[in-house]
Write an enzyme that holds these catalytic residues in place. Sequence first.
Site, short mmCIF file in Angstrom:
data_model
loop_
_atom_site.label_atom_id
_atom_site.label_comp_id
_atom_site.label_asym_id
_atom_site.label_seq_id
_atom_site.Cartn_x
_atom_site.Cartn_y
_atom_site.Cartn_z
N THR A 17 43.34 44.05 48.87
CA THR A 17 42.29 44.99 48.52
C THR A 17 41.57 45.48 49.78
O THR A 17 41.38 44.71 50.71
CB THR A 17 41.26 44.30 47.60
OG1 THR A 17 41.93 43.88 46.41
CG2 THR A 17 40.13 45.22 47.24
N ARG B 181 46.48 44.61 33.23
CA ARG B 181 45.50 43.75 33.90
C ARG B 181 44.66 44.53 34.91
O ARG B 181 45.16 45.33 35.68
CB ARG B 181 46.22 42.59 34.60
CG ARG B 181 45.29 41.62 35.35
CD ARG B 181 45.17 41.96 36.82
NE ARG B 181 44.35 40.96 37.54
CZ ARG B 181 43.92 41.10 38.79
NH1 ARG B 181 44.22 42.19 39.47
NH2 ARG B 181 43.19 40.14 39.36
N GLY C 187 41.49 43.79 37.81
CA GLY C 187 40.71 42.79 38.52
C GLY C 187 39.28 43.25 38.77
O GLY C 187 38.75 44.10 38.06
N ASP C 188 38.68 42.70 39.82
CA ASP C 188 37.27 42.97 40.07
C ASP C 188 37.02 44.26 40.84
O ASP C 188 35.91 44.80 40.80
CB ASP C 188 36.64 41.81 40.84
CG ASP C 188 37.22 41.69 42.25
OD1 ASP C 188 38.44 41.48 42.36
OD2 ASP C 188 36.47 41.82 43.24
N THR D 134 36.94 41.08 47.94
CA THR D 134 38.38 41.00 47.88
C THR D 134 38.75 39.56 47.52
O THR D 134 38.20 38.62 48.10
CB THR D 134 39.05 41.38 49.22
OG1 THR D 134 40.45 41.06 49.16
CG2 THR D 134 38.44 40.64 50.41
N GLY D 135 39.65 39.40 46.57
CA GLY D 135 40.02 38.04 46.19
C GLY D 135 40.62 37.97 44.80
O GLY D 135 41.08 38.97 44.25
N GLY E 76 40.50 38.30 41.41
CA GLY E 76 39.57 39.11 40.65
C GLY E 76 38.95 38.47 39.43
O GLY E 76 37.78 38.70 39.11
#
Length: 335
Positions: free
Chosen positions: A192, A220, A222-223, A243-244, A246
């Site tokens: 990200t 799906r 994510g964050d 970033t990670g 999510g």
Amino acid sequence: MKSLTALLAALAMTTATPSQAENWSIAIHGGAGTLERAKMTPELEAEYEAALQAALDAGADVLKQGGSAMEAIQAAIVILEDNPRFNAGRGAVFTWDGTNELDASIMDGRDRSAGAVAGVKTVKNPILLADKVRTESEHVFLMGKGAEDFSVEKGFEVTPPEYFATPARREALERMKAKQLSALDVDHKFGTVGAVALDMQGNLAAGTSTGGMTGKRWGRIGDAPVIGAGTYADNRSCAVSATGWGEFFIRVGVAHEICTRLRLGIAAPQDAADAVMQEVADLGGDGGVILVTPAGDALFSFNTSGMYRGRATSGGINEVAIFGGDAASSAAPEH
């Protein structure tokens, strides 16, 4: 008396120091994760650092010239979206079905206006579309075909799917399927990208863009496109891009949580970021954040072995880094 007051005010303005009149800062990231120096060749490391520096310079140049934080973060993120080394725009990972689905979000700290898109497949620079949602629609979050229809209405060119596909990302998906691996086994980093900035007018902005996780299924998300999880900006507190993993960042509400702690004066900026990242770690997630504050601090926190990152300020800081312990890092405890 009024004329004397006006004269004194004018003199005060002219005697303001450069740091008072021209305070700005920017931080960027290109993903966090398990990054091992032993597996990084000098050539590849130099390539990543050059890419990060190019994005950092693009954003910093906007700020130096008096441009807005919103303009600066978009300038930086577009460069990272266009670079196939990062999991955003061109070079995004493949879904289980072999497509590239892109997510992005952006937020303006002046009025907390925000825009986000998810699951788009035909938009070259999703961060620009997210900003168009913010400025030219009554909505915050658009997804899939609806977001793509909106992009066409707003004059965006339709980008063919093959533009986003790269051999390295396709190989990762094939390896995942052949060996029945998880996304985390294939991708040891979260690619990200994001940027946060403070401009000379004292305004904050944040933006994040991603291709998600290799082999993601069932639509799906994510964050990264979720306001408050992967992106948040508020002039009263800070601007954050994450970033990670999510799912964990959504559960913690990472970006908003950090800003809330600063707005309420619960903790200093670095302590707040580190504490929230520790919460992510305690739940079993990992990743990192970048943030800037109204005072011009440009900070990082991550609970992984590395994060592609950079920062520049009007005070003379200009640096990029990859691994934990490098000059630009400030890491939360690993788990």
